[in-house]
Structures are given as C-alpha cells and as structure tokens.
Design a protein around this motif. Structure first.
Motif, short mmCIF file in Angstrom:
data_model
loop_
_atom_site.label_atom_id
_atom_site.label_comp_id
_atom_site.label_asym_id
_atom_site.label_seq_id
_atom_site.Cartn_x
_atom_site.Cartn_y
_atom_site.Cartn_z
N SER A 125 83.57 -32.83 -36.69
CA SER A 125 84.30 -33.78 -37.57
C SER A 125 84.47 -35.39 -37.17
CB SER A 125 85.75 -33.38 -37.55
OG SER A 125 86.53 -33.46 -36.45
N TRP A 127 86.17 -39.56 -37.34
CA TRP A 127 87.37 -40.17 -36.90
C TRP A 127 88.33 -40.54 -37.79
CZ3 TRP A 127 87.25 -45.28 -38.83
CH2 TRP A 127 86.08 -45.54 -38.73
N ASN A 128 87.93 -40.65 -39.35
CA ASN A 128 88.76 -41.77 -40.17
C ASN A 128 90.04 -40.82 -40.67
OD1 ASN A 128 86.96 -39.95 -41.59
ND2 ASN A 128 86.88 -41.53 -43.34
N LYS A 151 84.54 -29.37 -32.99
CA LYS A 151 84.18 -30.50 -32.24
C LYS A 151 84.82 -31.71 -32.75
CE LYS A 151 81.95 -33.75 -31.25
NZ LYS A 151 82.58 -34.97 -30.94
N SER A 153 86.25 -35.62 -33.20
CA SER A 153 85.65 -37.15 -32.90
C SER A 153 86.22 -37.55 -31.59
CB SER A 153 85.53 -38.02 -34.02
OG SER A 153 84.98 -39.15 -33.90
N GLU A 154 85.21 -38.03 -30.86
CA GLU A 154 85.59 -38.75 -29.46
C GLU A 154 86.16 -40.19 -29.84
OE1 GLU A 154 82.68 -38.31 -30.79
OE2 GLU A 154 81.36 -39.88 -30.08
N THR A 186 77.96 -32.74 -28.01
CA THR A 186 77.43 -32.25 -29.50
C THR A 186 76.10 -31.95 -29.20
OG1 THR A 186 79.07 -34.01 -30.43
CG2 THR A 186 77.58 -32.73 -31.93
N GLY A 201 80.47 -36.66 -41.52
CA GLY A 201 80.09 -37.90 -40.55
C GLY A 201 79.05 -38.87 -41.38
N ASN A 202 78.47 -39.68 -40.52
CA ASN A 202 77.17 -40.63 -41.34
C ASN A 202 76.06 -39.72 -41.46
OD1 ASN A 202 75.30 -41.21 -38.99
ND2 ASN A 202 77.51 -41.45 -38.01
N GLU A 223 78.88 -33.04 -45.20
CA GLU A 223 79.90 -33.99 -45.95
C GLU A 223 79.54 -35.36 -45.44
OE1 GLU A 223 82.07 -33.26 -48.52
OE2 GLU A 223 81.47 -31.25 -48.39
N LEU A 224 78.62 -36.35 -46.19
CA LEU A 224 78.26 -37.84 -45.81
C LEU A 224 79.22 -38.58 -46.68
CD1 LEU A 224 74.45 -36.38 -45.53
CD2 LEU A 224 76.37 -36.23 -43.57
N GLY A 225 78.53 -39.80 -46.48
CA GLY A 225 79.37 -40.74 -46.99
C GLY A 225 78.39 -41.63 -48.12
N CYS A 257 86.05 -42.11 -46.83
CA CYS A 257 84.70 -41.78 -47.38
C CYS A 257 84.37 -42.09 -48.90
CB CYS A 257 84.29 -40.26 -46.92
SG CYS A 257 85.13 -39.36 -47.42
N GLU A 348 77.16 -48.58 -46.54
CA GLU A 348 78.28 -48.12 -46.84
C GLU A 348 79.18 -49.16 -46.02
OE1 GLU A 348 79.37 -44.28 -45.46
OE2 GLU A 348 81.41 -44.40 -46.35
N PHE A 416 84.83 -30.30 -53.31
CA PHE A 416 84.70 -31.69 -52.81
C PHE A 416 83.22 -31.71 -51.96
CE2 PHE A 416 85.03 -35.10 -49.61
CZ PHE A 416 85.15 -36.13 -50.55
P1 NAD Z 1 81.78 -40.15 -35.91
O1 NAD Z 1 81.37 -41.23 -34.91
O2 NAD Z 1 83.15 -39.86 -35.56
O3 NAD Z 1 80.70 -39.04 -35.77
C1 NAD Z 1 80.88 -37.59 -36.57
C2 NAD Z 1 80.75 -36.72 -35.26
O4 NAD Z 1 79.50 -36.62 -35.05
C3 NAD Z 1 81.60 -36.99 -34.14
O5 NAD Z 1 82.27 -35.64 -33.81
C4 NAD Z 1 80.57 -37.20 -33.22
O6 NAD Z 1 80.80 -36.71 -31.77
C5 NAD Z 1 79.31 -36.49 -33.68
N1 NAD Z 1 78.05 -37.25 -33.32
C6 NAD Z 1 77.89 -38.77 -33.20
N2 NAD Z 1 76.64 -39.14 -32.64
C7 NAD Z 1 75.96 -37.97 -32.58
C8 NAD Z 1 74.62 -37.44 -32.15
N3 NAD Z 1 73.86 -38.25 -31.87
N4 NAD Z 1 74.38 -36.20 -32.14
C9 NAD Z 1 75.25 -35.33 -32.40
N5 NAD Z 1 76.47 -35.62 -32.76
C10 NAD Z 1 76.94 -36.71 -32.98
O7 NAD Z 1 82.13 -40.63 -37.42
P2 NAD Z 1 81.18 -41.43 -38.35
O8 NAD Z 1 79.81 -40.82 -38.51
O9 NAD Z 1 81.14 -43.03 -37.85
O10 NAD Z 1 82.11 -40.99 -39.66
C11 NAD Z 1 81.91 -42.22 -40.76
C12 NAD Z 1 80.79 -41.65 -41.71
O11 NAD Z 1 81.35 -40.56 -42.30
C13 NAD Z 1 81.02 -42.33 -43.05
O12 NAD Z 1 79.58 -42.71 -43.49
C14 NAD Z 1 81.66 -41.69 -44.01
O13 NAD Z 1 81.51 -41.75 -45.21
C15 NAD Z 1 81.47 -40.36 -43.62
N6 NAD Z 1 82.72 -39.66 -43.94
C16 NAD Z 1 82.54 -38.54 -44.86
C17 NAD Z 1 83.48 -37.62 -45.14
C18 NAD Z 1 83.09 -36.77 -46.41
O14 NAD Z 1 83.88 -35.76 -46.44
N7 NAD Z 1 82.04 -36.61 -47.00
C19 NAD Z 1 84.79 -37.83 -44.76
C20 NAD Z 1 85.08 -38.53 -43.71
C21 NAD Z 1 83.81 -39.72 -43.22
#
Ligand code: NAD
Length: 471
Positions: A125, A127-128, A151, A153-154, A186, A201-202, A223-225, A257, A348, A416
């Motif tokens: 998961s 951080w937001n 797992k 977020s750190e 991870t 995440g991204n 679940e991306l953005g 997101c 984004e 969702f």
């Molecule tokens: P983040 O930096 O917390 O990363 C998400 C997870 O991926 C963390 O647990 C992290 O440890 C892991 N991670 C990071 N780098 C990695 C790697 N190289 N290899 C393996 N795992 C790794 O969060 P983020 O990605 O900055 O979150 C923001 C993004 O998430 C935005 O794009 C946002 O739109 C999207 N988001 C989507 C939703 C949704 O429900 N669709 C919800 C929230 C956020």
C-alpha cells in the motif's frame, strides 16, 4: 508535526522475508482460514484494531501527513470500520454458492459457482491514505478466507510502525504478517510466490509488480493513478461546482488518487469559476491556509520539490504558490492560462496545484481527455442530461461522478478501480470479496441416467443430427 529524530525505523530482517509466503501457505493449506466463524472473528478484530486505537491512528496520520483530525477519521478510519462491519453482515451471502442454469445438452445436471479463497495474498500500500488503502483490501482478503502479508508504505513511518505493532495483537498471527520497509523489502517479497498481489501506488512500480507476478503467474490487482479531469460545462451550477471541486482537490492537500487533477472549463464561465474557486480557498482555510488546522501537509521534502518544479512554465499563479519546506507546507494553488504541454499537465500532480484550462465547448474537452491516458476518475459538472450522457459515452475512466467529486469511491456498491494505465481490477464491498476469491465452476450429474450415445463407438446418425443443428 514529527521531527526526524522521532521517526520510527522499521525493524525488518531481510532473511526473515525469504519464506514468509511459504509459511503462511502452510497455515492456509491446513484449512484455518476457511470457516465463516474464523473470517467473522478476524473482521470483528480488524474493526476493533482501528476503533480501539483511533487516537493513536489520528496522531500517526498527523505526524506523517499533518492530516486534519476530521479527514483522518472519515477518509481513513471510518472507511475501515464501516467496511469491516458491512463485510461481516454480508459474509454469509457472499460465500453462498450461486446456482446457474444448465443447458439442454448438459442435462441432466446441476451447475453452480462456488467461491474459494486464493491462498496467500500480498497487499502493498501507499502513503496518502495509509490506513484505509492497506486495511480495505485486507478486509476483502479476510472475507474471502485468505492469509495476508501486508506491506505498508515506508513513506508514512508512524502509521507503518503502528500497524506493525497492532496487527499481531489483534489478528491471528499464524495467518497475518506485516513486513515493514521500502524497495529492498518489497523486492524480496516480490521474489516469492503469492496467490494474489494487490498493489496500490504509482504506475512505474505497478509495472515492477506485474513483471514480478508474471514469473509465478500470480494474478494482480493494480490500483494506480493518473490525471483525473474535471469538465465544467457552461450549464453547470458554478457555485456548487467550485465548492465540490475545491473540497475534492484540497482535501489531504491534493494527495488523493481521485482528486480532480485539472479543470477543463467552458471559456464563457472560466473567469467566474476561477473567482469562485479562489473564494472557496479563503472560505475553507482562511486568509493564510498555513494557519488552518484543516489543511494537510505534503508528505516529504522530495514531493515539495517535485511540486515546486511543476509551477515553472505552467501558466499564471492566481491563488497560492507559497511554499515552506521546513513545515512541508504547499499552499492551495490555482493556475490559469496553462499551456496543455506544460510540466504541470504532463504527469499526475498529486498535490495542491489546480490548473484551469479554457475550452471552446464540451467536444474540445472530450477530445482533450481522450487524447491522454485513461484516468482513474472523471468529473463532469453540468445541468444538461445531454452533455452528461455525451461525456459518459465518449470518455473512458475507472469511475466517474456527475456534479460531485470523490463520492463515487465512498459507495461500496460501486466497484473502485482504474482502466488501462490507471489500473487493473477493482475492489470495495462485494468486489473486494470477488477480487480475493476464485469462482469455481461446478457441475454435478446424477448417476441414475447415463446417456450411451456420448461414448465411442460414435453413431453416424448422431453426427448427422448435430451437423444439421449447426444450421
Ligand atoms: P509509495 O511511494 O508509498 O509506493 C507504494 C508502495 O510501493 C510502497 O509500499 C513502496 O514501498 C512500494 N515500492 C516503492 N518502490 C518500489 C520498488 N521499486 N519496487 C517494489 N516496491 C516499491 O506510494 P506512491 O506510489 O508514491 O503513491 C502515489 C501514487 O499512488 C499516485 O500515483 C496515486 O494516484 C496512486 N494511488 C492510487 C490509488 C488507487 O486506489 N488507485 C490510491 C492511492 C494512491
């Protein structure tokens, strides 16, 4: 706000990760997670984990993100307690086999779909909304009868540490593990074989997750953005549109997101909308939003710098633009006269900057949206049913809301998730249960009748009859 010397350090031993999935699979294979009673008990405990520690969660969310208390309670904690309650209520219905009809050629027989848990799920998961985005998928996984590795977020270390402390105290520790840490941890997790990986995440990390999952043919939910547009037609109720866009944009300082990423507004009403949005900033957060207890902070300096760089060559700042890196403060910011190819319009934003772009009509807005990646959400503000239908039919997005922002994610009856670059798969409510289940197709035949013509030697008359039925 937390200082750097109070930031908890994860205490994860990389060695210990190497067979976490296999250990949990042994528990799963023993059948511990199958019964409705076990699932119900864990869901109740998950609800208590959050409700009995609500103050600690609010404090952790404030330390990590400066989250206003009300936003922490509603968008993180209540979402989890409500979902756990709803899952407990629906569990029996969700688990019940679903009878389907059997066509003549397969008769006599009975057919049904039977949900079975997938096994061991890995939930990664961001951080937001660090409580909700971890625990909501866990609810689906538990309801469906799986073991789970979480797992967090750190990037939000206070929430991560709290989750790691509480999960073993509340949930069945033979079936749940929390692995804290970042890329190294991870990566070690992703080397193992899971039965489902649920990643939020991204998109760049989404690709890494999908590649790792492909090595084991593990199914994924991503679940991306993306850049969620907000189309404001000239028929819109501008007063209400401004309030709802402002609320959805500046909640959690834009780190949502499904926040409206940018606005495409009909040129005739652009000036009025910008004025009304500016009024909303003052009405919501006062003359100096930095003083407001209702305005969150940016998660870290890296993101402050990233957001600052987006302001260069991205039109005129009409509201906001102020930054205080020590406080991780970035003012609610409105941009006007924004060139479509400017930095703020490429990726984004994921922060409190709102670019407002003028369009001649709704067709131009639709063309703009469809020329870019399919977004996670699309918002349309209009009083015209015709325009509403046109926008919904001619654009593609994970979800959409008319004359609203964010609320489509709060209805558990609406799955969702994204589409294409904004994600794969969906969850919330029953969709969460389905995501972590396999729908096993079952057919049962009675043995009293046994049709002889099925077996060799085949009768030519039979082949003739079937050939005729092809038409
Ligand atoms: P983040 O930096 O917390 O990363 C998400 C997870 O991926 C963390 O647990 C992290 O440890 C892991 N991670 C990071 N780098 C990695 C790697 N190289 N290899 C393996 N795992 C790794 O969060 P983020 O990605 O900055 O979150 C923001 C993004 O998430 C935005 O794009 C946002 O739109 C999207 N988001 C989507 C939703 C949704 O429900 N669709 C919800 C929230 C956020």
């Amino acid at each position: 706000m937390a200082t750097s010397d109070t930031i908890p350090e994860p205490n994860t031993d990389l060695e210990q990760i190497s067979d976490v999935a296999a250990e949990l699979r042994r528990t799963f294979d023993g059948g511990a997670t199958r019964s409705i009673e076990w699932r119900d008990r864990q869901l109740a405990a998950l609800g208590r984990l959050v409700s009995e520690n609500a103050d600690a969660f609010v404090a952790a969310l404030q330390a990590d993100l400066g989250k206003p208390t009300l936003e922490a309670l509603t968008a993180d904690l209540v979402m989890v307690t409500d979902s756990a309650k709803a899952a407990r209520k629906s569990l029996k219905k969700w688990m019940a086999p679903r009878r389907v009809s059997t066509p003549l050629q397969s008769q006599p027989a009975k057919s049904w779909l039977q949900s079975e848990p997938l096994g061991v799920a890995l939930i990664i998961s961001p951080w937001n909304y660090p409580v909700q985005l971890l625990m909501l998928p866990v609810i689906g996984a538990v309801a469906a009868g799986n073991c789970v590795v979480m797992k967090p977020s750190e990037v939000t270390p206070h929430v991560s540490a709290l989750v790691a402390e509480l999960v073993p105290r509340y949930l069945d520790s033979k079936c749940f593990r929390v692995i804290e840490g970042g890329v190294a941890e991870t990566t070690a997790l992703l080397e193992q074989r899971f039965d489902h990986i649920f990643y939020t995440g991204n998109g760049a990390v989404g690709r890494i997750v999908m590649e790792a999952a492909a090595r084991h043919l593990t199914p994924v939910t991503l679940e991306l953005g993306g850049k969620s547009p907000c189309i404001v037609d000239k028929s819109a109720n501008l007063e209400v549109a401004a309030k709802r866009i402002a609320w959805g944009k500046w909640m959690n300082a834009g780190q949502t997101c499904i926040a409206p990423d940018y606005v495409l507004v009909h040129e005739d009403v652009e000036a009025e909308l910008v004025d009304k949005l500016a009024n909303c900033v003052r009405a919501f957060y006062g003359e100096d939003p930095r003083e407001s207890g209702d305005y969150a902070r940016i998660v870290n300096s890296r993101h402050i710098k990233r957001l600052q760089s987006l302001l260069k060559e991205s039109g005129d700042v009409v509201v906001g633009g102020e930054v205080n890196e020590d406080e991780r403060y970035f003012a609610p910011t409105i941009l006007r006269n924004v060139p479509p190819e400017s930095p703020v319009m490429s990726d984004e934003i994921f922060g409190p900057i709102l670019p407002v772009l003028r369009v001649r009509d709704v067709d131009e807005a639709i063309a703009f949206v469809t020329s870019r990646d399919k977004p996670l959400a699309l918002y349309a503000f209009t009083e015209s049913q015709e325009i509403e239908a046109k926008i919904l039919e001619r654009t593609s997005s994970g979800g959409a809301a008319i004359n609203a922002t964010i609320f489509q994610a709060s209805n558990p009856n609406l799955p969702f998730g994204g589409v294409g670059p904004s994600g794969t798969g969906s969850y919330h409510g029953k969709a969460s249960f389905d995501t972590f289940s396999h729908q096993k197709s079952v057919l049962r035949k009675p043995t009293r009748f046994d049709l002889k013509f099925l077996y060799p030697p085949y009768r030519p008359a039979m082949a003739k009859m079937i050939r005729k039925s092809l038409g």
